[in-house]
Design an enzyme around this catalytic site. Structure first.
Site, PDB file in Angstrom:
ATOM      1  N   ASN A  97      -3.318  24.579   6.405  1.00 28.40           N
ATOM      2  CA  ASN A  97      -4.405  24.465   7.390  1.00 28.40           C
ATOM      3  C   ASN A  97      -6.058  23.846   6.962  1.00 28.40           C
ATOM      4  OD1 ASN A  97      -5.774  24.780  10.365  1.00 28.40           O
ATOM      5  ND2 ASN A  97      -3.886  24.989  10.388  1.00 28.40           N
ATOM      6  N   ARG A  98      -6.904  23.847   7.798  1.00 32.56           N
ATOM      7  CA  ARG A  98      -8.202  23.213   7.440  1.00 32.56           C
ATOM      8  C   ARG A  98      -9.154  23.960   6.718  1.00 32.56           C
ATOM      9  NH1 ARG A  98      -5.642  21.438  11.851  1.00 32.56           N
ATOM     10  NH2 ARG A  98      -5.263  19.537  11.633  1.00 32.56           N
ATOM     11  N   HIS A 202       5.922  24.750   6.415  1.00 33.51           N
ATOM     12  CA  HIS A 202       5.560  23.412   6.918  1.00 33.51           C
ATOM     13  C   HIS A 202       6.901  22.864   7.803  1.00 33.51           C
ATOM     14  CE1 HIS A 202       3.496  19.787   9.579  1.00 33.51           C
ATOM     15  NE2 HIS A 202       2.301  20.968   9.411  1.00 33.51           N
ATOM     16  N   ASP A 283      -1.366  22.580  19.330  1.00 38.29           N
ATOM     17  CA  ASP A 283      -1.954  22.814  18.188  1.00 38.29           C
ATOM     18  C   ASP A 283      -2.502  23.895  17.146  1.00 38.29           C
ATOM     19  OD1 ASP A 283      -1.658  22.129  14.819  1.00 38.29           O
ATOM     20  OD2 ASP A 283      -2.404  20.015  14.752  1.00 38.29           O
ATOM     21  N   GLU A 370       4.308  27.334  12.043  1.00 41.88           N
ATOM     22  CA  GLU A 370       3.731  27.860  10.661  1.00 41.88           C
ATOM     23  C   GLU A 370       3.714  29.621  10.465  1.00 41.88           C
ATOM     24  OE1 GLU A 370       0.710  24.725   9.131  1.00 41.88           O
ATOM     25  OE2 GLU A 370       1.577  24.365  11.427  1.00 41.88           O
TER      26      GLU A 370
END
Ligand SMILES: *[C@@H]1O[C@H](CO)[C@@H](O)[C@H](O)[C@H]1NC(C)=O
Ligand SMILES: *[C@@H]1O[C@H](CO)[C@@H](O)[C@H](O)[C@H]1NC(C)=O
Length: 413
Positions: A97-98, A202, A283, A370
């Site tokens: 992820n981010r 994923h 998301d 996920e």
């Protein structure tokens, strides 16, 4: 239709979907498409070293027709060529992820990792880091360290400084098939320095095997997230703000109070902007709030359950992880081709463009599930996740476990 379907099923069987595919070597080596097959009771799946990715997962639907439930390519060699790189079935790492502003701090030292998302004029590489940077783990070839009929183990050595992360990380990913089950175990150790580690799987699902002749979206799929009364608040580019939000009963992000069709949320105007600026769909990162000590494997204690009445296939996901991301394929645009094991005869056939793939994945045609830890937890020490996200030579290893348990409706009404 039924005749077509059974022909399709027979063809699949001959191609070697379920039983013991004649073209699939049991043992060490990959098949002619570069895929490593493993088998359980009523289930078969294939994997490739690129990203330690799952490429096929096949079980029979309620009519006994083999369905390939995951998005991917027919050939292993197509994965590194694909420029869209949607992290197909792989293991995002070393930090999934981010990461906000592509920076984080450990013991007072700031580290900068490669940015690869949301480029601007001032920041041409991007404003943040997604899935481990420009060449995260799912862009690299893992080694196959063992392969039997039931399991495969991949490994990767991620060097010190790669993508800007501190220290070397060594990881093993083991996939095992059982009685209508696919289990994944991911272990990683930081051998030289303290570093963030967060992995996931994923995988893009469509429980109809992308073969539903009534709809090509997953809006009819029912989702249940029984422990997820909260989610992580994100900004316009999906970076956590630090806030944890409630998911009130009946709201767009409520999948806890009862199982709900994914399409139901799309009837509520709140769905617009739910996945960032100008984005309609999901998301999001839901928390998995299990009270006190628990056995994550206990029957019925799934963190997520996905079901399609059309195929009669149900997927219950069990995991030791405390968060769960669901992405409703908002970014798919009908350019990604289906595999030869998928699709509906005649759909979208375009006589004027015979070389265009006739069947592709439309927007909302798939769903990514996920298991993970709290996203960007390394930048939010107030959440108390550092013990689960920062690892060093002296700490316990990073461990992630998932059990995907399938079941299929038996009465064909
Ligand atoms: C983003 O990271 C850079 C270092 O790469 C730093 O100079 C800047 O202050 C950071 N910005 C924010 C808003 O944290
Ligand atoms: C698989 O599971 C089903 C249902 O739980 C059971 O009836 C069957 O005997 C199992 N098969 C094997 C080979 O263990």
């Amino acid at each position: 239709m039924r005749l077509l379907l059974s022909l399709y099923g027979a063809a699949l069987f001959l191609k070697g979907a379920l039983a013991t595919p004649p073209h699939t070597p049991h043992g060490e080596s990959p098949d002619e498409d570069g895929k490593y097959w493993i088998y359980g009771e009523g289930i078969a799946a294939a994997f490739i070293p690129y990203g330690a990715s799952i490429t096929n997962l096949i079980i029979d639907d309620k009519n006994g027709i083999p369905r390939d439930l995951v998005m991917g390519f027919d050939k292993a060699s197509d994965y590194p060529k694909d420029k869209s790189h949607p992290h197909l079935g792989g293991v995002p790492g070393r930090y999934a992820n981010r990461i906000k502003n592509s920076t984080f701090e450990i013991d007072g030292k700031t580290y900068r990792v490669t940015a690869n998302e949301n480029p601007t004029r001032k920041h041409p590489d991007g404003l943040d880091t997604l899935h481990g940077g420009v060449e995260g783990w799912d862009w690299r070839d893992f080694d196959v360290v063992s392969h039997t009929d039931e399991s495969i183990t991949f490994s990767i050595v991620d060097p010190d400084g790669k993508e800007g992360f501190p220290g070397e990380v060594i990881s093993y990913i083991t996939y095992t098939m059982g009685n209508l089950t696919w289990d994944a175990k991911m272990v990683a150790i930081a051998t030289t320095k303290k570093t963030p580690i967060m992995l996931s799987s994923h995988t893009y699902w469509n429980l109809d095997g992308f073969a539903n002749d009534e709809t090509d979206t997953i809006f009819d799929h029912t989702l249940h997230l029984p422990y997820s009364g909260q989610r992580i608040d994100v900004d316009n580019i999906l970076i956590p703000t630090g806030k944890i939000l409630p998911n009130p009963e009946g709201s767009v992000n409520d999948f806890w109070s009862a199982p709900k069709q994914i399409g139901d949320g799309f009837k509520d105007p709140e769905i617009h902007g739910n996945c960032g600026f100008d984005c309609t769909g999901y998301d999001n990162c839901w928390l998995v709030n299990r009270p006190g000590p628990h056995d994550w494997r206990a029957d019925g204690a799934y963190v997520a359950s996905l079901y399609s009445a059309w195929s009669g296939i149900r997927l219950d996901i069990y995991s030791d992880q405390d968060a769960f991301q669901m992405y409703s394929c908002n970014g798919q645009d009908g350019t990604f081709p289906l595999k030869s094991t998928q699709g509906v005869d005649g759909r979208n056939a375009d006589k004027r463009h015979p070389h265009k793939p006739a069947q592709t994945v439309p927007q909302y045609g798939c769903v990514v599930l996920e298991v993970e830890d709290y996203i960007d937890g390394i930048n939010h020490p107030e959440w108390g996740r550092l013990g689960k996200q920062v690892f060093g030579p002296g700490s316990d290893p990073y461990v992630l476990q998932i059990s995907h348990r399938f079941s299929v409706d038996t009465d064909d009404a």
